[in-house]
Motif scaffolding. Structure first.
Motif, PDB file in Angstrom:
ATOM      1  N   TRP A  57      -2.689  28.064 -11.080  1.00  0.00           N
ATOM      2  CA  TRP A  57      -2.984  28.656  -9.543  1.00  0.00           C
ATOM      3  C   TRP A  57      -3.078  27.458  -8.918  1.00  0.00           C
ATOM      4  CZ3 TRP A  57      -6.443  26.710  -5.916  1.00  0.00           C
ATOM      5  CH2 TRP A  57      -6.613  27.491  -4.371  1.00  0.00           C
ATOM      6  N   GLY A  60       1.035  26.008  -8.798  1.00  0.00           N
ATOM      7  CA  GLY A  60       1.156  27.122  -7.863  1.00  0.00           C
ATOM      8  C   GLY A  60       1.330  27.212  -6.725  1.00  0.00           C
ATOM      9  N   SER A  61       0.609  26.787  -5.776  1.00  0.00           N
ATOM     10  CA  SER A  61       0.211  26.222  -4.963  1.00  0.00           C
ATOM     11  C   SER A  61       0.832  25.452  -3.924  1.00  0.00           C
ATOM     12  CB  SER A  61      -1.269  26.375  -4.587  1.00  0.00           C
ATOM     13  OG  SER A  61      -2.221  27.438  -4.792  1.00  0.00           O
ATOM     14  N   LYS A  63       3.473  25.574  -4.877  1.00  0.00           N
ATOM     15  CA  LYS A  63       5.206  26.391  -4.680  1.00  0.00           C
ATOM     16  C   LYS A  63       5.821  25.425  -5.910  1.00  0.00           C
ATOM     17  CE  LYS A  63       4.603  28.179  -0.165  1.00  0.00           C
ATOM     18  NZ  LYS A  63       3.269  27.567  -0.070  1.00  0.00           N
ATOM     19  N   PHE A  68       4.747  30.969 -10.544  1.00  0.00           N
ATOM     20  CA  PHE A  68       5.079  30.959  -8.942  1.00  0.00           C
ATOM     21  C   PHE A  68       5.741  31.707  -8.321  1.00  0.00           C
ATOM     22  CE2 PHE A  68       5.937  29.446  -5.308  1.00  0.00           C
ATOM     23  CZ  PHE A  68       5.509  29.930  -4.219  1.00  0.00           C
ATOM     24  N   THR A  79       1.947  37.426  -3.161  1.00  0.00           N
ATOM     25  CA  THR A  79       1.913  35.878  -4.090  1.00  0.00           C
ATOM     26  C   THR A  79       0.806  34.405  -2.720  1.00  0.00           C
ATOM     27  OG1 THR A  79       3.575  35.889  -5.568  1.00  0.00           O
ATOM     28  CG2 THR A  79       3.236  33.526  -4.870  1.00  0.00           C
ATOM     29  N   TYR A  83      -2.128  32.812  -3.797  1.00  0.00           N
ATOM     30  CA  TYR A  83      -1.857  30.756  -3.725  1.00  0.00           C
ATOM     31  C   TYR A  83      -3.050  29.457  -2.852  1.00  0.00           C
ATOM     32  CZ  TYR A  83       0.814  31.917  -7.794  1.00  0.00           C
ATOM     33  OH  TYR A  83       0.955  31.619  -9.545  1.00  0.00           O
ATOM     34  N   ASP A  95      -8.856  28.946   0.288  1.00  0.00           N
ATOM     35  CA  ASP A  95      -8.235  28.067  -1.201  1.00  0.00           C
ATOM     36  C   ASP A  95      -8.990  28.836  -2.074  1.00  0.00           C
ATOM     37  OD1 ASP A  95      -6.048  27.824   0.327  1.00  0.00           O
ATOM     38  OD2 ASP A  95      -6.828  25.153  -0.009  1.00  0.00           O
ATOM     39  N   PHE A  99      -8.133  31.682  -4.517  1.00  0.00           N
ATOM     40  CA  PHE A  99      -8.260  32.009  -6.151  1.00  0.00           C
ATOM     41  C   PHE A  99      -9.192  32.699  -6.817  1.00  0.00           C
ATOM     42  CE2 PHE A  99     -10.165  29.752 -10.304  1.00  0.00           C
ATOM     43  CZ  PHE A  99      -9.250  29.863 -10.988  1.00  0.00           C
ATOM     44  N   TRP A 103      -6.428  36.357  -6.355  1.00  0.00           N
ATOM     45  CA  TRP A 103      -5.617  35.564  -8.202  1.00  0.00           C
ATOM     46  C   TRP A 103      -6.000  35.672  -8.934  1.00  0.00           C
ATOM     47  CZ3 TRP A 103      -4.763  32.329 -11.973  1.00  0.00           C
ATOM     48  CH2 TRP A 103      -3.846  31.623 -12.681  1.00  0.00           C
TER      49      TRP A 103
END
Length: 137
Positions: A57, A60-61, A63, A68, A79, A83, A95, A99, A103
């Motif tokens: 995660w 992917g956050s 990018k 991701f 998405t 993220y 955030d 998560f 997510w």
């Protein structure tokens, strides 16, 4: 034979590919082949799932990463909401909620690490290594 997830290890390992011709390492994204397992038994390490999911995660956050971008292709709005947005630590209340509540609870993510584990041992039916699980397409 030793198959290991590089990110799972916090200790240094011998970087040599072969030690006395009795050990060789299979890299993180390589698959175990039948001929490898016929040479001896396999010792494997697996990263603890909670930290592994958090790492996926977090990565992917930023990018980046195959997961991701696969998610962006499949469901851009989900998405972007799932993220983190507050770099570099992604530890704001928003955030953490993204998560925990979006997510991690989404069925797109359920079983993802198990799929990776099975693919790494040569189960080709489970698809591409960096794609989301087949059953949630």
């Amino acid at each position: 034979l030793l198959r290991r997830d590089v990110k799972a290890m916090n200790i240094s390992m011998v970087e040599s590919e072969t030690i006395n011709k009795s050990y060789f390492r299979i890299h993180e994204f390589d698959k175990l082949r039948t001929e490898d397992s016929e040479k001896g038994f396999v010792i494997s390490s697996m990263r603890e799932p909670c930290s592994h999911y958090l790492s996926l995660w977090s990565y992917g956050s930023t990018k980046t990463g195959g997961l991701f971008w696969d998610m962006m292709k499949n469901d851009r709005n989900w998405t972007l909401s799932a993220y983190g947005k507050n770099a570099p630590l992604f530890d704001s209340d928003e955030d953490i909620a993204s998560f925990r509540d979006i997510w991690l609870k989404d069925e797109k993510i359920h079983g993802f690490l198990a799929q990776r584990f099975h693919r790494s041992y040569g189960n080709e039916k489970l698809g591409d290594f960096d794609s989301p699980p087949d059953q949630v397409d």
